[in-house]
Structures are given as structure tokens and as C-alpha cells.
Scaffold this motif. Structure first.
Motif, PDB file in Angstrom:
ATOM      1  N   UNK A 126       0.844  -1.192   0.000  1.00 33.22           N
ATOM      2  CA  UNK A 126       0.000   0.000   0.000  1.00 33.22           C
ATOM      3  C   UNK A 126       0.881   1.243   0.000  1.00 33.22           C
ATOM      4  N   UNK A 127       0.249   2.355  -0.254  1.00 33.01           N
ATOM      5  CA  UNK A 127       0.946   3.627  -0.125  1.00 33.01           C
ATOM      6  C   UNK A 127       0.038   4.659   0.532  1.00 33.01           C
ATOM      7  N   UNK A 128       0.648   5.517   1.315  1.00 30.64           N
ATOM      8  CA  UNK A 128      -0.054   6.589   2.013  1.00 30.64           C
ATOM      9  C   UNK A 128       0.516   7.909   1.525  1.00 30.64           C
ATOM     10  N   UNK A 129      -0.341   8.776   0.991  1.00 32.08           N
ATOM     11  CA  UNK A 129       0.088  10.076   0.484  1.00 32.08           C
ATOM     12  C   UNK A 129      -0.612  11.176   1.270  1.00 32.08           C
ATOM     13  N   UNK A 130       0.177  12.055   1.837  1.00 35.93           N
ATOM     14  CA  UNK A 130      -0.360  13.171   2.606  1.00 35.93           C
ATOM     15  C   UNK A 130      -0.580  14.355   1.662  1.00 35.93           C
ATOM     16  N   UNK A 131      -1.839  14.655   1.382  1.00 31.92           N
ATOM     17  CA  UNK A 131      -2.186  15.752   0.482  1.00 31.92           C
ATOM     18  C   UNK A 131      -2.462  17.049   1.242  1.00 31.92           C
ATOM     19  N   UNK A 132      -2.244  17.032   2.544  1.00 28.67           N
ATOM     20  CA  UNK A 132      -2.505  18.209   3.360  1.00 28.67           C
ATOM     21  C   UNK A 132      -1.280  19.085   3.538  1.00 28.67           C
ATOM     22  N   UNK A 133      -1.372  19.967   4.516  1.00 28.57           N
ATOM     23  CA  UNK A 133      -0.299  20.930   4.776  1.00 28.57           C
ATOM     24  C   UNK A 133       0.407  20.685   6.102  1.00 28.57           C
ATOM     25  N   UNK A 134      -0.018  19.663   6.842  1.00 22.80           N
ATOM     26  CA  UNK A 134       0.595  19.340   8.128  1.00 22.80           C
ATOM     27  C   UNK A 134       1.128  17.921   8.107  1.00 22.80           C
ATOM     28  N   UNK A 135       2.174  17.672   8.883  1.00 27.61           N
ATOM     29  CA  UNK A 135       2.678  16.313   9.043  1.00 27.61           C
ATOM     30  C   UNK A 135       1.668  15.514   9.855  1.00 27.61           C
ATOM     31  N   UNK A 136       1.299  14.339   9.354  1.00 29.89           N
ATOM     32  CA  UNK A 136       0.224  13.552   9.950  1.00 29.89           C
ATOM     33  C   UNK A 136       0.686  12.144  10.294  1.00 29.89           C
ATOM     34  N   UNK A 137       0.017  11.569  11.282  1.00 31.97           N
ATOM     35  CA  UNK A 137       0.146  10.144  11.585  1.00 31.97           C
ATOM     36  C   UNK A 137      -1.175   9.475  11.237  1.00 31.97           C
ATOM     37  N   UNK A 138      -1.102   8.407  10.441  1.00 36.64           N
ATOM     38  CA  UNK A 138      -2.287   7.717   9.931  1.00 36.64           C
ATOM     39  C   UNK A 138      -2.491   6.397  10.668  1.00 36.64           C
ATOM     40  N   UNK A 139      -3.740   6.068  10.923  1.00 42.06           N
ATOM     41  CA  UNK A 139      -4.113   4.732  11.362  1.00 42.06           C
ATOM     42  C   UNK A 139      -5.076   4.166  10.321  1.00 42.06           C
ATOM     43  N   UNK A 140      -4.697   3.035   9.731  1.00 39.53           N
ATOM     44  CA  UNK A 140      -5.430   2.490   8.597  1.00 39.53           C
ATOM     45  C   UNK A 140      -5.875   1.060   8.914  1.00 39.53           C
ATOM     46  N   UNK A 169      -9.004 -16.104   0.219  1.00 41.58           N
ATOM     47  CA  UNK A 169      -8.907 -14.651   0.068  1.00 41.58           C
ATOM     48  C   UNK A 169      -8.640 -14.326  -1.396  1.00 41.58           C
ATOM     49  N   UNK A 170      -9.407 -13.374  -1.937  1.00 38.64           N
ATOM     50  CA  UNK A 170      -9.240 -12.976  -3.336  1.00 38.64           C
ATOM     51  C   UNK A 170      -8.996 -11.483  -3.506  1.00 38.64           C
ATOM     52  N   UNK A 171      -9.151 -10.709  -2.442  1.00 36.69           N
ATOM     53  CA  UNK A 171      -8.996  -9.268  -2.589  1.00 36.69           C
ATOM     54  C   UNK A 171      -8.653  -8.587  -1.282  1.00 36.69           C
ATOM     55  N   UNK A 172      -8.409  -7.282  -1.360  1.00 38.85           N
ATOM     56  CA  UNK A 172      -8.123  -6.475  -0.180  1.00 38.85           C
ATOM     57  C   UNK A 172      -8.569  -5.049  -0.457  1.00 38.85           C
ATOM     58  N   UNK A 173      -8.930  -4.337   0.593  1.00 39.52           N
ATOM     59  CA  UNK A 173      -9.354  -2.953   0.427  1.00 39.52           C
ATOM     60  C   UNK A 173      -9.053  -2.160   1.688  1.00 39.52           C
ATOM     61  N   UNK A 174      -9.052  -0.834   1.538  1.00 39.19           N
ATOM     62  CA  UNK A 174      -8.892   0.072   2.673  1.00 39.19           C
ATOM     63  C   UNK A 174     -10.263   0.262   3.303  1.00 39.19           C
ATOM     64  N   UNK A 175     -10.401  -0.138   4.556  1.00 42.46           N
ATOM     65  CA  UNK A 175     -11.694  -0.062   5.219  1.00 42.46           C
ATOM     66  C   UNK A 175     -11.905   1.281   5.910  1.00 42.46           C
ATOM     67  N   UNK A 176     -10.900   1.750   6.626  1.00 42.56           N
ATOM     68  CA  UNK A 176     -11.056   2.985   7.392  1.00 42.56           C
ATOM     69  C   UNK A 176      -9.720   3.682   7.543  1.00 42.56           C
ATOM     70  N   UNK A 177      -9.734   5.009   7.470  1.00 45.89           N
ATOM     71  CA  UNK A 177      -8.531   5.816   7.645  1.00 45.89           C
ATOM     72  C   UNK A 177      -8.815   6.913   8.660  1.00 45.89           C
ATOM     73  N   UNK A 178      -7.978   7.018   9.675  1.00 46.19           N
ATOM     74  CA  UNK A 178      -8.005   8.179  10.559  1.00 46.19           C
ATOM     75  C   UNK A 178      -6.609   8.770  10.582  1.00 46.19           C
ATOM     76  N   UNK A 179      -6.528  10.061  10.753  1.00 47.07           N
ATOM     77  CA  UNK A 179      -5.230  10.733  10.767  1.00 47.07           C
ATOM     78  C   UNK A 179      -5.281  11.889  11.750  1.00 47.07           C
ATOM     79  N   UNK A 180      -4.155  12.103  12.425  1.00 47.79           N
ATOM     80  CA  UNK A 180      -4.056  13.166  13.416  1.00 47.79           C
ATOM     81  C   UNK A 180      -2.739  13.897  13.213  1.00 47.79           C
TER      82      UNK A 180
END
Length: 308
Positions: free
Chosen positions: A87-101, A145-156
């Protein structure tokens, strides 16, 4: 509408701790013994969610299902399924963030076979971090198992993220929230304060809270109550506020209590809560996903010494 974190169905969870600076490659979680089955890697065209997307899926060759002549015991269960996703996580905002995925590995009919949680720390503005998440150990009777997806993203904001497990902030105080409990519309989330430093730490009364929306702006119109008795008496009585001195290694707990009742008006959802252990303390932003309905109220229980 965001769901409370404690309602999320988690079959298995692993914390994957990453640090991002620029475009990096992160290690993988659930690093149990590798499967001996040959694997195939498939690129995934995933639109993703909130800047997080799956880029490829690795699946082992199909294994035979157990039959009447096959004895299945703990010894025959695989140490690791050999299933993983990059996977990849891209921060499109203006602050440094920590993600929980939360990632979900799914079967052909879309059912969740394994949920895994990854924490990706310190992703700078405009930066991307890449990593791998593993499905982990699965029973032999699990559908393929045949697939995978992003279920939920929180960031602070990274400077307000709860400390990583096993680490201690410079303040010597570690603040976090648990997954909470829900029953008949009543929600209860615990706040935890650990003195992981080298000095005594004194607190009094209630934690100080700021309710924040998806953009980390203050949410107005919610009354924060000292205590939970106006919300419910079903969660047990509140202890009176007191002064508590925590020695190194000691802990305290508080709590958030609310009802998810919707009547007339617009339901209010609060994804983030900024918590200070006391006035002047460094803030920590937690993600309890307060689904307050139309009640307009949140009860806060006082700090009490945790039972050792």
C-alpha cells in the motif's frame, strides 16, 4: 456517517509502526514464518480512501481444503497465510500527519476474512510512504482470500498522535483511548494516562477536552458535562474528583460517556477529541468517533487511579 471505532469488526489486528520522510519504503507487519506455498503478486488499481490505497496483492497458490481423511489440529494450522498487500499513504494536506489504517482481506463474495491495522507515523505534506500489510494467521477452513481494500482511515497531527506502544514521550506522560464499549445506544470510551517517565505526576479532576471535526476545527454546540450521571446511571457511579499523584509506572483512567440518540435536528458526529491530562499539559488527539446523535451532550468522568 463515521462509525465508532469500537464497533469496527476486527478479526485480527496488528500495529505496524512506520516513519515517513519523503518517499520511503516501509517494512511489513505480521512477520511470522513464511508459507512454503508458491505465491503470485497482482497489481491492484485501487482508488483508495483519504490518500491511502492498495497497490498490489500477493496470494499463495490454492491449498486443498480439509477432508474427512485429513486430521486438522493446532499443529497443522499455518503459522502465516502468506497473504499480503502493498500500500501507499500520500499526505495531500499541509501538516505532518500520523495515519491509522484498517485494511480488510476479503473473499470472493466480499466477506471480511481478516482485518489488519497499520499505524503510519510522521508523513510530511506532499510525501508518500509505502509499506506491506499481512493477512496473518488464518484457519484452514477460511474461504480463499481474493482481494483487499482500505476499510477505514483516521489521521491526526503527528505532534499530537498517541505515543507508539512501548515508547514514552518527552513529557513522560502517555495518553491514549481504548476501543470502548457500546450497548443499547450508550457509548463509553476509556481514556488512559500512564506515567512512563522518571518523576511523579499530579492530576486533579477531569481531563480537558476539545472536540474537533474532520479538518481539526472546533465543534461547537456540544455541552461537555463534568461526570456521566446526566447521560446515564447504567455505567456505574462516578467517583468524586480528586487529586492523584502518579509515581513512575503508575496509571490513571477517565472516560467519555454519551448516547447515540437521534430525534429532531441534525445528528452530530465528532471524529477527533484533543485531550490534555491537565491545564498546560501537551495535547494528544484521539479518535473515538463520537456519534452524539442530536443529544448535544458528552459526559466526562474524572481521573481515577488505575487498579494495579
Amino acid at each position: 456517517m463515521p462509525r465508532p471505532a469500537f464497533l469496527l469488526p476486527v478479526v485480527a489486528a496488528t500495529a505496524l509502526l512506520l516513519t515517513a520522510c519523503g518517499t520511503d519504503r516501509a517494512g511489513s507487519g505480521n512477520t511470522g514464518a513464511a508459507t512454503a506455498e508458491p505465491s503470485s503478486r497482482t497489481q491492484v488499481d485501487d482508488p483508495g480512501k483519504d490518500g491511502v490505497r492498495i497497490t498490489s496483492l500477493t496470494l499463495p497458490s490454492a491449498s486443498p481444503s480439509p477432508t474427512r481423511s485429513t486430521s486438522v489440529s493446532a499443529e497443522t494450522l499455518p503459522v502465516d497465510s502468506g497473504i499480503s498487500a502493498t500500500y501507499e499513504v500520500t499526505n495531500k494536506g499541509t501538516k505532518t500527519l500520523t495515519y491509522t489504517v484498517v485494511f480488510t482481506f476479503t473473499s470472493a463474495d466480499g466477506g471480511a476474512m481478516s482485518n489488519q491495522t497499520a499505524t503510519v507515523r510522521d508523513v510530511g505534506p506532499g510525501k508518500t510512504v509505502r509499506g506491506t500489510v499481512r493477512a496473518g494467521r488464518l484457519p484452514l477452513t477460511t474461504p480463499r482470500v481474493t482481494g483487499a481494500k482500505v476499510l477505514e482511515v483516521t489521521k491526526v497531527p503527528a505532534n499530537e498522535a498517541p505515543a507508539a506502544p512501548g515508547t514514552c514521550p518527552a513529557s513522560g506522560i502517555r495518553v491514549s483511548a481504548d476501543q470502548g464499549d457500546a450497548a443499547m445506544g450508550l457509548r463509553v470510551v476509556g481514556l488512559h494516562l500512564d506515567n512512563c517517565g522518571t518523576r511523579d505526576y499530579t492530576i486533579k479532576g477531569y481531563p480537558l477536552l476539545e472536540l474537533l471535526d474532520d479538518d481539526f476545527n472546533p465543534v461547537h454546540g456540544i455541552k461537555i458535562l463534568a461526570g456521566s450521571t446526566e447521560i446515564t446511571t447504567g455505567a456505574g457511579p462516578d467517583k468524586p474528583p480528586q487529586t492523584i499523584t502518579l509515581k513512575p509506572g503508575e496509571s490513571a483512567t477517565a472516560g467519555l460517556v454519551w448516547r447515540n440518540t437521534t430525534e429532531f435536528g441534525t445528528a452530530v458526529n465528532v471524529p477527533y477529541v484533543r485531550v490534555r491530562a491537565k491545564a498546560g499539559a501537551a495535547p494528544v488527539t484521539v479518535t473515538p468517533h463520537l456519534d452524539l446523535g442530536t443529544t448535544g451532550k458528552l459526559g466526562v468522568r474524572p481521573w481515577v487511579r488505575a487498579q494495579s
